[in-house]
Enzyme design. Sequence first.
Site: not given
Length: 792
Positions: A414, A239, A190
């Site tokens: 996600s 994220h 990520d």
Amino acid sequence: MRAILSVIILLVCVTLSNSQSKSDSFVPDEIVIRFAIGMVDTTFMFGNKSMTLVPKKLIRNASLDSLLRNETVIEMRKLVKSLPETEKKSMEQSPRNKALLDFSSSVMVLKVANQTDILALCEKLNSIRGVVYAEPNWYSQIDNTTPNDSYFNAQKSLYNTESGLEGHINATRAWDFTTGSVDVKVGILDTGIDYHHEDLGNGLYGVTGAVVLGGHDYVNNDNDPDDDHISSGNNLGSHGTRVTGIIGARWNNSTGVAGIAGGLTLSPLGPKPGARIYAFKIANQNGSSTVTNMATAIVEGAVPYYGIGCHILNISSGGNTYSELMRDAIGMANQFGTLIIAAKGNNGSTSVHYPADYDKEWILAVGASTGDGTRYYESNYGGGIDVVAPGYGGMIYTTARVEDGSYGSFLNTSAAAPHVAGLAALIKSIDISLHPNDVEGIIKASADRTTGDDNQYDYVNEFHPEMGHGKIDAGKALEMMHSPWQLTQHTWTGGSTFSTTGMYTMNFKNNRGGPLNGNYKVIRHTVRITPGTTLYTDNEFYAWGRSVGASSGWSNASNNYQLGFTEVIGKGTQNVSLQTYVYKVYTNSSSPVFLGWYPSTPANVVFAYSLLGRPEYNVVINGPDLLEQGQQGTWIASPINCSATPTVYQWYKKLFSSSSWTLVGNTTDTYSATISANTNLRCDVTCNGVRKPGYKNVYYDNGQFLRVAETNPVISAHPNPTTGDVEINSEISGSIRIVVYNQLGQVIAEQRNSASGKDGSIFKTQGWEQGFYIVRVFYEKGRTEQLKLYKQ
């Protein structure tokens, strides 16, 4: 003393009756009772029967016997099986063992008429000399373990009770079994991880006590994978840190949120670290990554040679561009037993999204669901979707970079993917040896496929194109890893050709270590077999194939990668249908020359599959796995967990290469025969009206392999056949050299014993393929001896 004990037990009964007076708090027609030694007839107490018996002249106390008859006791059964007769005398020598012996022969369950006042009868029984205690058969409720993390109530995707938000994953039930294990390694590909976060290590990185124990920054090419992802437009920053919090935020530390596999920080027994997290920073601060970064991270994260060897990789990113490099890296990770979990994408369509849509058996593809468990409108679906998990932002609360406020919501696929990765880590915490396909199979089997009030999802064969196999249910998944559920792994050698193609050109790639490299003419054979489940009835089981590293057939979709493949294509009440592919390979020329069957002939292909269900009973056939020419074998069929005497035995046989069984006419539990080819045996046993099959593979040696010297053999192998370590011994003193050859004459193992052959030499065969091997011993003066070893 006995009178005092009766009073105490009576008070317990009264206390329980006051606190749990509802009839639904205990079984309405059962009482648990422990008799004093000597109160129950010896024949029943010490008999081998564990099932029910009508209480007739079983009680030696007249008052107790009269009470039980007047209260309409229908039957009495032992709580546990009696201990073997041969063990009783020896057990009586030890106080601890004697206590076990007394328990097994004195604790009973009484079944009474439905109208009986259970609590009143408990009081009567406890007042009689000869009863140690009597009590209702209380119901117990599952404990839904909840952590003390300050924001746990906001993590509605894990568990909540709000009306209209029932789309959670039932994590609190899963935590009754485990909160994660430090033995499990989870890699997160990520934007990096903010390991300075109070719930993700508080500044510790790569050291004992850290949540993030390692990783790499592929964007800046250094070993500091800190998260610098910034918000842009409608896209939330942090994220990678948000993904990580869902999986591995510290659990029960009175701080922040609880990670699904985050361990147990505060407990009376001390902390139990959760899954070890590894950060692979493949995306820059704008969230953009490259195929090379992702592929490199996949390989280096999965392969132990690079220092990590992750069991699970989470990829909450992707795109619609196919990459052979990416597929190559994913195939490599599969060879090393890594489960890859990937987000399906957020276009709200059936468009492809890689890596989630690469080869089906290599990837667990995750879509997103809403608060009520339906598909989130932005989630991709169709194609290779496997399951869905919460992706609705109103349900998800997780960690964020300190710069972004430390905590916040998250959404879309996600967020859904790390819910599945966290569940996979819990499953691996229970059994770290599970094949990736087994972890995926458990997740699919346990998924919630309820369709809601509007019945909007009609699952066909437990699958719907919008939901895959359903919304994950972590609690049920962990329940299915414990009794009465049973997970078993099977292999079956030999199938039959179902169909063939014409000749066509195929490009094979040997970067997987396969035997073929380049272009060849091939004829593909679809090979099928339908072995019995041997375990379950009434279709109450799940089945899936184990592919890479377990099966020997190749797939149709990824045949040029030369990796193992087994697919379950059908399931009946007593069997599963399996499919794989083998190839007849020829030179790629105008006049093709036959080169051979790859990876094997249909009769020798190995199917690997797993079954998950709640067994009633199964049939096991014991006897030889290998017979030589002219040798007779005897096999015995044994029904396991059968509560009565089997009424029917029926034996069948067939060649590995055949699809039809031949009835041999034998109707007892024992069958004797000689064989002249590799043969499958089957015995159908009927117990309590239910017919169950048992199976046995029997291999045949017609003398094509080297044999032990006919005169004065001096070497031996034990055990032979073997499944693990085997010891080679010689009767001749002095140093020896032992060499093991496979069927092609290639040396696969060698040892020197400089002391004496009589001392024995140990060979570990766990990594050897099934089949025959030749063991040759070389002595100092030139003499040699050889024997045949069979690896099961």
